[in-house]
Design a protein around this motif. Structure first.
Motif, PDB file in Angstrom:
ATOM      1  N   ASP A   1     -86.064  24.215 -56.598  1.00 34.03           N
ATOM      2  CA  ASP A   1     -85.986  23.789 -55.058  1.00 34.03           C
ATOM      3  C   ASP A   1     -86.451  22.592 -53.924  1.00 34.03           C
ATOM      4  O   ASP A   1     -85.782  22.622 -53.387  1.00 34.03           O
ATOM      5  N   ALA A   2     -87.593  21.939 -54.743  1.00 31.82           N
ATOM      6  CA  ALA A   2     -88.734  21.041 -54.466  1.00 31.82           C
ATOM      7  C   ALA A   2     -86.889  19.797 -54.424  1.00 31.82           C
ATOM      8  O   ALA A   2     -86.819  18.823 -52.966  1.00 31.82           O
ATOM      9  N   LYS A   3     -86.245  19.524 -55.754  1.00 31.26           N
ATOM     10  CA  LYS A   3     -85.740  18.222 -54.998  1.00 31.26           C
ATOM     11  C   LYS A   3     -84.507  19.380 -54.724  1.00 31.26           C
ATOM     12  O   LYS A   3     -83.727  18.177 -54.245  1.00 31.26           O
ATOM     13  N   ILE A   4     -83.917  20.594 -54.511  1.00 31.06           N
ATOM     14  CA  ILE A   4     -82.794  20.323 -53.467  1.00 31.06           C
ATOM     15  C   ILE A   4     -83.097  20.003 -53.006  1.00 31.06           C
ATOM     16  O   ILE A   4     -82.404  19.488 -51.185  1.00 31.06           O
ATOM     17  N   GLY A   5     -84.200  20.236 -51.456  1.00 31.11           N
ATOM     18  CA  GLY A   5     -84.858  19.218 -50.596  1.00 31.11           C
ATOM     19  C   GLY A   5     -84.765  18.724 -49.931  1.00 31.11           C
ATOM     20  O   GLY A   5     -84.573  18.405 -49.208  1.00 31.11           O
ATOM     21  N   THR A   6     -85.250  17.715 -50.750  1.00 34.01           N
ATOM     22  CA  THR A   6     -84.996  16.357 -50.810  1.00 34.01           C
ATOM     23  C   THR A   6     -83.435  15.832 -50.402  1.00 34.01           C
ATOM     24  O   THR A   6     -82.817  14.921 -50.032  1.00 34.01           O
ATOM     25  N   ALA A   7     -82.209  16.509 -51.322  1.00 34.13           N
ATOM     26  CA  ALA A   7     -81.433  16.279 -51.615  1.00 34.13           C
ATOM     27  C   ALA A   7     -80.637  16.409 -49.829  1.00 34.13           C
ATOM     28  O   ALA A   7     -79.720  16.208 -48.775  1.00 34.13           O
ATOM     29  N   ILE A   8     -81.406  17.770 -49.246  1.00 32.06           N
ATOM     30  CA  ILE A   8     -80.755  18.504 -47.849  1.00 32.06           C
ATOM     31  C   ILE A   8     -81.518  17.685 -46.878  1.00 32.06           C
ATOM     32  O   ILE A   8     -80.326  17.217 -45.795  1.00 32.06           O
ATOM     33  N   ASP A   9     -82.048  16.884 -47.593  1.00 33.61           N
ATOM     34  CA  ASP A   9     -82.629  16.187 -46.302  1.00 33.61           C
ATOM     35  C   ASP A   9     -81.868  14.531 -46.022  1.00 33.61           C
ATOM     36  O   ASP A   9     -82.056  13.910 -45.400  1.00 33.61           O
ATOM     37  N   THR A  10     -81.403  14.589 -47.619  1.00 27.33           N
ATOM     38  CA  THR A  10     -80.791  13.212 -47.477  1.00 27.33           C
ATOM     39  C   THR A  10     -79.238  13.936 -47.236  1.00 27.33           C
ATOM     40  O   THR A  10     -78.708  12.420 -46.279  1.00 27.33           O
ATOM     41  N   LEU A  11     -78.585  14.382 -46.281  1.00 29.84           N
ATOM     42  CA  LEU A  11     -77.454  15.184 -46.399  1.00 29.84           C
ATOM     43  C   LEU A  11     -76.977  14.981 -44.845  1.00 29.84           C
ATOM     44  O   LEU A  11     -76.577  14.403 -44.028  1.00 29.84           O
ATOM     45  N   VAL A  12     -78.630  15.443 -43.981  1.00 30.33           N
ATOM     46  CA  VAL A  12     -78.989  15.297 -42.867  1.00 30.33           C
ATOM     47  C   VAL A  12     -78.809  14.062 -42.840  1.00 30.33           C
ATOM     48  O   VAL A  12     -78.549  13.750 -41.329  1.00 30.33           O
ATOM     49  N   GLY A  13     -79.553  12.890 -43.086  1.00 33.67           N
ATOM     50  CA  GLY A  13     -79.650  12.437 -42.756  1.00 33.67           C
ATOM     51  C   GLY A  13     -78.615  11.161 -43.022  1.00 33.67           C
ATOM     52  O   GLY A  13     -78.277  10.340 -41.857  1.00 33.67           O
ATOM     53  N   ASN A  14     -77.999  10.871 -43.390  1.00 32.67           N
ATOM     54  CA  ASN A  14     -76.224  10.705 -43.664  1.00 32.67           C
ATOM     55  C   ASN A  14     -75.629  11.445 -42.650  1.00 32.67           C
ATOM     56  O   ASN A  14     -74.617   9.962 -41.716  1.00 32.67           O
ATOM     57  N   TYR A  15     -75.734  12.096 -42.697  1.00 35.70           N
ATOM     58  CA  TYR A  15     -74.588  12.676 -41.192  1.00 35.70           C
ATOM     59  C   TYR A  15     -75.216  12.449 -39.810  1.00 35.70           C
ATOM     60  O   TYR A  15     -74.477  11.276 -38.647  1.00 35.70           O
ATOM     61  N   VAL A  16     -76.430  12.360 -39.813  1.00 28.99           N
ATOM     62  CA  VAL A  16     -76.752  11.516 -38.428  1.00 28.99           C
ATOM     63  C   VAL A  16     -76.522  10.500 -38.534  1.00 28.99           C
ATOM     64  O   VAL A  16     -75.833   9.456 -37.044  1.00 28.99           O
ATOM     65  N   ASP A  17     -76.946   9.593 -39.447  1.00 31.48           N
ATOM     66  CA  ASP A  17     -77.026   8.006 -39.258  1.00 31.48           C
ATOM     67  C   ASP A  17     -74.937   7.433 -39.470  1.00 31.48           C
ATOM     68  O   ASP A  17     -74.990   6.012 -38.182  1.00 31.48           O
ATOM     69  N   LYS A  18     -74.342   8.542 -39.710  1.00 31.86           N
ATOM     70  CA  LYS A  18     -72.912   7.897 -39.963  1.00 31.86           C
ATOM     71  C   LYS A  18     -72.376   8.433 -38.158  1.00 31.86           C
ATOM     72  O   LYS A  18     -71.812   7.206 -38.129  1.00 31.86           O
ATOM     73  N   MET A  19     -73.186   9.248 -37.820  1.00 35.61           N
ATOM     74  CA  MET A  19     -72.533   9.901 -36.135  1.00 35.61           C
ATOM     75  C   MET A  19     -73.196   8.561 -35.751  1.00 35.61           C
ATOM     76  O   MET A  19     -72.446   8.252 -34.571  1.00 35.61           O
ATOM     77  N   ALA A  20     -74.188   7.897 -35.789  1.00 35.68           N
ATOM     78  CA  ALA A  20     -75.135   7.199 -34.958  1.00 35.68           C
ATOM     79  C   ALA A  20     -73.791   5.830 -35.270  1.00 35.68           C
ATOM     80  O   ALA A  20     -73.868   4.525 -34.290  1.00 35.68           O
ATOM     81  N   ASP A  21     -73.710   5.266 -36.233  1.00 35.56           N
ATOM     82  CA  ASP A  21     -72.283   3.932 -36.840  1.00 35.56           C
ATOM     83  C   ASP A  21     -71.899   3.996 -35.860  1.00 35.56           C
ATOM     84  O   ASP A  21     -70.684   3.630 -34.710  1.00 35.56           O
TER      85      ASP A  21
END
Length: 456
Positions: free
Chosen positions: A152-172
Motif C-alpha cells: 500500500d505504501a508503494k501504491i500510495g507513491t504511485a497515486i501521488d505520481t498519477l495526480v502530479g503528472n495529471y496536474v502538471d500536464k494540465m498546467a502545460d
C-alpha cells in the motif's frame, strides 16, 4: 481521519433513515449492492443470459474485476459523497470518460499511423467532475496494485505520481493548444507503457484477419469460433440495413468510397469486456480499400445505454449534444478525447437499438494491469496514465465543441488546484478508502453469487 472515511461513517449512521444510502459495512450495504447490480443487468436478461453469466463469474474473480463491472455503483456513490476541495462549477463540466481504470487504456496507431498510448473506453462518456475520472483511476491503482502484490505504501507513491503528472500536464496545456500535438509515443515513454506501444506498432492487418477470418473459394469470411457465432437472417439483414446510417454518421470529408463499406460477413462477438457484457456486440467484415482480401477491415458494432455518470450529473450533457442517441454520445466522446481519432468511428441504430461503431483495430494492444507487478513498474506507468487522462480532458473542451464545453478545461482545472500536494493527499485518501469499500462490496456480491441470488 480522511474526508471519505468521515463521509462513509456518516452514511453508515444514517443508513436506517435513508434506505437508498450505501453504508460502510458489507453487511449493511449488501442488499443495496445486490439490488443495484440486478437492476443494472436485468434489461439484458432475456437476450444475453450466457453473457451475463460470464460477466458475473468474471466479477466474482476479485475486487478489481468486480470494480471493472460496476461503474454504476461508483457513480451512485459520487452522487452522495462530498465534493472535492479542488473542484468548481466549471470543472464539473469536464467531458470525462466515466470509467477510468487501468484496463481502459491501450496503445494503438492513430489515424495518422503513429503508435500512441491513450484512453481507450468511452461507453460512459459524459459531462462531470474531472475528479471523478481521477478518483476512479486512482482507486483502480489500489485494487490492481494489491492484486499484483505491491505494498500500500508503494501504491500510495504511485497515486501521488498519477495526480502530479495529471496536474502538471494540465498546467502545460493552460493558455496554449499544446494538447492538440501531445502524444505519448515510444519517443517519450518507458516501462510497461513503452512496451505496449512497441507491440502495437509491430502488429499487422494480416495478423488480425488471420485471427478471426479465413479465405475460402477466393472470399474472406469469419472463422467458426466459440467467441464468434452466427447470427439469424433477421439480425444480418438489420446490420446490413444499418450500414447506410452508419456511413452517413461519418463526416463526409472522412468517408471512403461506398465500396469500402460493402459487407462481406457478420458474426456476433461474445466474451469481450467486463462492464459491457450482456449488451450486443457484432463484428462486421467489410471490403476495405480494394477488392483484394488483404485490406479487408472489421467493424465492431457495440450496443450502448445511458451513461452511468448521468446518475451523479443528470442531464448535464444535453441530449441535443448527441441527438438522444447513446451510440452518438459514445462516438462523440471518442472523437473528443483522442487526437487523430479512428476515421471509421460512427454510430448506427438496429431495430431502434443504439450502437457505437468503430474499427477493430489491427494495431491495438490492450494495457494489461498484471504487468505492473512491482512498485517501480506501477509508479512509472502511473505517470503516463496521469498524462493520458489530462490529454483526454484537455482535448474535449472548447477546442472540440464550444457548444458542449464553452471554455478551457485545462485552465479551469489548473486554477482550481491551488495545492498539488493537497490534491495528492485527497486523492490518495479517497483511493484507499474507496478500494476498501469496493472490497467489502465484492465480498457481499460473492456471498450473494455463491448463494444463487438472482443478479440479473
Amino acid at each position: 481521519m480522511s474526508s471519505i472515511r468521515l463521509s462513509l461513517l456518516a452514511l453508515a449512521l444514517t443508513a436506517t433513515a435513508c434506505a437508498q444510502a450505501p453504508a460502510v459495512a458489507a453487511g449493511a450495504r449488501k442488499d443495496w449492492v445486490v439490488q443495484h447490480i440486478r437492476d443494472h443487468n436485468h434489461p439484458y436478461a432475456a437476450s444475453a443470459r450466457g453473457e451475463l453469466d460470464t460477466k458475473l463469474a468474471t466479477m466474482a474473480g476479485g475486487p478489481f474485476a468486480f470494480y471493472r463491472g460496476t461503474a454504476h455503483l461508483f457513480f451512485e456513490d459520487m452522487n452522495t459523497l462530498p465534493a472535492s476541495n479542488y473542484a468548481s462549477a466549471q470543472t464539473g463540466y469536464t467531458w470525462i470518460g466515466g470509467d477510468a481504470h487501468l484496463g481502459n487504456f491501450d496503445a494503438s496507431r492513430d489515424s495518422g499511423g503513429k503508435a500512441v498510448f491513450k484512453v481507450a473506453d468511452f461507453d460512459e462518456g459524459y459531462l462531470g467532475q474531472y475528479l471523478w475520472d481521477l478518483r476512479r483511476l486512482a482507486a483502480s491503482l489500489v485494487l490492481a496494485g494489491r492484486d499484483n502484490g505491491v505494498s500500500d505504501a508503494k501504491i500510495g507513491t504511485a497515486i501521488d505520481t498519477l495526480v502530479g503528472n495529471y496536474v502538471d500536464k494540465m498546467a502545460d496545456f493552460k493558455g496554449n493548444s499544446g494538447e492538440s500535438s501531445f502524444r505519448l509515443s515510444k519517443d517519450n515513454t518507458s516501462g510497461a507503457v513503452a512496451d505496449i506501444i512497441a507491440k502495437a506498432d509491430g502488429k499487422t492487418r494480416d495478423k488480425l484477419l488471420s485471427k478471426y477470418t479465413e479465405v475460402s473459394g477466393g472470399a474472406r469470411k469469419f472463422q467458426a469460433l466459440d467467441t464468434l457465432v452466427a447470427v439469424s437472417a433477421a439480425t444480418r439483414s438489420g446490420l446490413i440495413s444499418a450500414m447506410a446510417g452508419y456511413v452517413s454518421s461519418i463526416a463526409e470529408s472522412k468517408r471512403y468510397p461506398a465500396s469500402y463499406y460493402t459487407v462481406k460477413d457478420v458474426r456476433q462477438k461474445l466474451g469481450s469486456g467486463v462492464g459491457s457484457l450482456g449488451r450486443a456486440r457484432y463484428y462486421v467484415l467489410i471490403e476495405g480499400g480494394s477488392a483484394q482480401n488483404s485490406d479487408d477491415a472489421i467493424l465492431e458494432f457495440k450496443q450502448e445505454a445511458v451513461s452511468a455518470v448521468a446518475v451523479a450529473a443528470p442531464g448535464r450533457l444535453p441530449a441535443s449534444a448527441y441527438d438522444s442517441h447513446q451510440g452518438l454520445r459514445v462516438a462523440r466522446t471518442a472523437k473528443a478525447q483522442v487526437s487523430n481519432a479512428d476515421v471509421l468511428i460512427g454510430h448506427a441504430s438496429i431495430g431502434g437499438t443504439p450502437f457505437y461503431v468503430r474499427e477493430k483495430s489491427p494495431f491495438q494492444e490492450d494495457f494489461d494491469p498484471a504487468k505492473l507487478d512491482s512498485a517501480g513498474k506501477l509508479d512509472t506507468a502511473a505517470g503516463y496514465l496521469g498524462q493520458a487522462l489530462a490529454s483526454a480532458h484537455a482535448l474535449a473542451d472548447q477546442d472540440y465543441d464550444s457548444s458542449v464545453v464553452s471554455y478551457s478545461i485545462d485552465k479551469q482545472v489548473s486554477d482550481v488546484v491551488t495545492s498539488k500536494s493537497g490534491l495528492k493527499t485527497e486523492i490518495r485518501g479517497f483511493a484507499f478508502d474507496y478500494a476498501d469499500q469496493v472490497e467489502l462490496d465484492w465480498q457481499a456480491f460473492v456471498e450473494a453469487y455463491n448463494a444463487g441470488t438472482a443478479l440479473y
